[in-house]
Design a protein around this motif. Structure first.
Motif, PDB file in Angstrom:
ATOM      1  N   ALA A   1       1.011  -1.319   0.053  1.00  0.00           N
ATOM      2  CA  ALA A   1       0.175  -0.178  -0.051  1.00  0.00           C
ATOM      3  C   ALA A   1       1.008   1.070  -0.071  1.00  0.00           C
ATOM      4  O   ALA A   1       0.635   2.268  -0.692  1.00  0.00           O
ATOM      5  CB  ALA A   1      -1.029   0.049   1.246  1.00  0.00           C
ATOM      6  N   HIS A   2       1.964   1.266   0.962  1.00  0.00           N
ATOM      7  CA  HIS A   2       2.868   2.414   0.989  1.00  0.00           C
ATOM      8  C   HIS A   2       3.587   2.579  -0.467  1.00  0.00           C
ATOM      9  O   HIS A   2       3.718   3.673  -0.812  1.00  0.00           O
ATOM     10  CB  HIS A   2       3.778   2.396   2.072  1.00  0.00           C
ATOM     11  CG  HIS A   2       4.626   3.409   2.260  1.00  0.00           C
ATOM     12  ND1 HIS A   2       4.186   4.750   2.508  1.00  0.00           N
ATOM     13  CD2 HIS A   2       5.961   3.523   2.139  1.00  0.00           C
ATOM     14  CE1 HIS A   2       5.247   5.448   2.651  1.00  0.00           C
ATOM     15  NE2 HIS A   2       6.271   4.839   2.508  1.00  0.00           N
ATOM     16  N   ALA A   3       3.990   1.427  -1.162  1.00  0.00           N
ATOM     17  CA  ALA A   3       4.718   1.518  -2.125  1.00  0.00           C
ATOM     18  C   ALA A   3       3.628   2.031  -3.410  1.00  0.00           C
ATOM     19  O   ALA A   3       4.211   2.858  -4.255  1.00  0.00           O
ATOM     20  CB  ALA A   3       5.223   0.103  -2.694  1.00  0.00           C
ATOM     21  N   LEU A   4       2.578   1.544  -3.507  1.00  0.00           N
ATOM     22  CA  LEU A   4       1.650   2.194  -4.350  1.00  0.00           C
ATOM     23  C   LEU A   4       1.278   3.600  -4.192  1.00  0.00           C
ATOM     24  O   LEU A   4       1.107   4.331  -5.199  1.00  0.00           O
ATOM     25  CB  LEU A   4       0.333   1.411  -4.472  1.00  0.00           C
ATOM     26  CG  LEU A   4       0.257   0.118  -4.944  1.00  0.00           C
ATOM     27  CD1 LEU A   4      -0.588  -1.017  -4.952  1.00  0.00           C
ATOM     28  CD2 LEU A   4       1.019  -0.012  -6.456  1.00  0.00           C
ATOM     29  N   ASP A   5       1.108   4.154  -2.932  1.00  0.00           N
ATOM     30  CA  ASP A   5       0.907   5.510  -2.800  1.00  0.00           C
ATOM     31  C   ASP A   5       2.108   6.396  -3.193  1.00  0.00           C
ATOM     32  O   ASP A   5       1.912   7.329  -3.725  1.00  0.00           O
ATOM     33  CB  ASP A   5       1.030   5.729  -1.230  1.00  0.00           C
ATOM     34  CG  ASP A   5      -0.485   5.214  -0.547  1.00  0.00           C
ATOM     35  OD1 ASP A   5      -1.431   4.947  -1.442  1.00  0.00           O
ATOM     36  OD2 ASP A   5      -0.482   5.087   0.690  1.00  0.00           O
ATOM     37  N   ALA A   6       3.331   5.693  -3.224  1.00  0.00           N
ATOM     38  CA  ALA A   6       4.515   6.405  -3.450  1.00  0.00           C
ATOM     39  C   ALA A   6       4.507   6.546  -5.168  1.00  0.00           C
ATOM     40  O   ALA A   6       4.633   7.932  -5.657  1.00  0.00           O
ATOM     41  CB  ALA A   6       5.703   5.652  -3.341  1.00  0.00           C
ATOM     42  N   VAL A   7       3.922   5.517  -6.052  1.00  0.00           N
ATOM     43  CA  VAL A   7       3.973   5.493  -7.266  1.00  0.00           C
ATOM     44  C   VAL A   7       2.656   6.624  -7.565  1.00  0.00           C
ATOM     45  O   VAL A   7       2.928   7.616  -8.671  1.00  0.00           O
ATOM     46  CB  VAL A   7       3.551   4.369  -7.775  1.00  0.00           C
ATOM     47  CG1 VAL A   7       3.311   4.285  -9.334  1.00  0.00           C
ATOM     48  CG2 VAL A   7       4.701   3.324  -7.663  1.00  0.00           C
ATOM     49  N   LYS A   8       1.456   6.541  -6.853  1.00  0.00           N
ATOM     50  CA  LYS A   8       0.642   7.468  -7.254  1.00  0.00           C
ATOM     51  C   LYS A   8       0.941   8.915  -6.939  1.00  0.00           C
ATOM     52  O   LYS A   8       0.487   9.863  -7.717  1.00  0.00           O
ATOM     53  CB  LYS A   8      -0.741   7.226  -6.184  1.00  0.00           C
ATOM     54  CG  LYS A   8      -1.276   5.937  -6.471  1.00  0.00           C
ATOM     55  CD  LYS A   8      -2.640   5.814  -5.538  1.00  0.00           C
ATOM     56  CE  LYS A   8      -3.088   4.291  -5.634  1.00  0.00           C
ATOM     57  NZ  LYS A   8      -4.123   4.216  -4.429  1.00  0.00           N
ATOM     58  N   SER A   9       1.724   9.175  -5.733  1.00  0.00           N
ATOM     59  CA  SER A   9       2.236  10.631  -5.702  1.00  0.00           C
ATOM     60  C   SER A   9       2.927  11.030  -7.106  1.00  0.00           C
ATOM     61  O   SER A   9       3.216  12.326  -7.207  1.00  0.00           O
ATOM     62  CB  SER A   9       3.190  10.772  -4.584  1.00  0.00           C
ATOM     63  OG  SER A   9       4.607  10.205  -4.669  1.00  0.00           O
ATOM     64  N   LEU A  10       3.680  10.228  -7.897  1.00  0.00           N
ATOM     65  CA  LEU A  10       4.236  10.673  -8.952  1.00  0.00           C
ATOM     66  C   LEU A  10       3.507  10.813 -10.201  1.00  0.00           C
ATOM     67  O   LEU A  10       3.783  11.313 -11.389  1.00  0.00           O
ATOM     68  CB  LEU A  10       5.302   9.772  -9.375  1.00  0.00           C
ATOM     69  CG  LEU A  10       6.345   9.718  -8.299  1.00  0.00           C
ATOM     70  CD1 LEU A  10       7.301   8.526  -8.403  1.00  0.00           C
ATOM     71  CD2 LEU A  10       7.325  10.999  -8.152  1.00  0.00           C
ATOM     72  N   THR A  11       2.091  10.298 -10.134  1.00  0.00           N
ATOM     73  CA  THR A  11       1.150  10.046 -11.433  1.00  0.00           C
ATOM     74  C   THR A  11       0.233  11.447 -11.218  1.00  0.00           C
ATOM     75  O   THR A  11      -0.476  11.517 -10.251  1.00  0.00           O
ATOM     76  CB  THR A  11       0.441   8.854 -11.186  1.00  0.00           C
ATOM     77  OG1 THR A  11       1.502   7.902 -11.234  1.00  0.00           O
ATOM     78  CG2 THR A  11      -0.384   8.924 -12.471  1.00  0.00           C
TER      79      THR A  11
END
Length: 134
Positions: A118-128
């Motif tokens: 979940a934290h990893a996906l939040d990181a990716v979403k922050s860049l999108t």
């Protein structure tokens, strides 16, 4: 290679990743090594390292990987680590990992990486950029 030698190989691999030395990391693995993580699933050594190198330009600060513990059996090494990096989006990515390595002849043959997805996906979403609604 001894169990302690295998542990040193795994730590050296993680140090290569921390320095963004993907060529050096590749040399510590058998060419046919398999990587798996709880976000992307199973991939080849080449695909795993390519995915990491593609994401690295999003780092606003140097990546820090801290070894918390290690457990070693003859051909199996488990590293518990914490990673920290600030992304270009301003998001602070700080995740914990349990990384299970298998080795043969002093090289990594398999690596399973468990992390907070979940934290990893939040990181990716922050860049999108968000999708516009029209």
């Amino acid at each position: 290679m001894s169990a302690e030698g295998n542990r040193k190989v795994c730590i050296a691999f993680m140090q290569c990743l921390e320095r963004l030395d993907f060529a050096g990391a590749a040399l510590l693995c058998k060419p046919e090594a398999i990587f798996w993580d709880s976000v992307r699933g199973e991939m080849s050594r080449q695909d795993y390292l390519a995915a990491l190198s593609t994401f690295a330009p999003n780092y606003a600060t140097p990546l820090r990987l801290t070894l918390l513990s290690s457990t070693v059996e003859e051909h199996r090494v488990v590293l518990e680590m914490e990673g920290h990096v600030v992304l270009t989006s301003g998001f602070t990515y700080q995740n914990r990992y349990a990384i299970v390595f298998q080795l043969a002849d002093g090289q990594i043959t398999r690596c399973n990486e468990y992390l907070n997805t979940a934290h990893a996906l939040d990181a990716v979403k922050s860049l999108t950029p968000p999708l516009s609604r029209q």
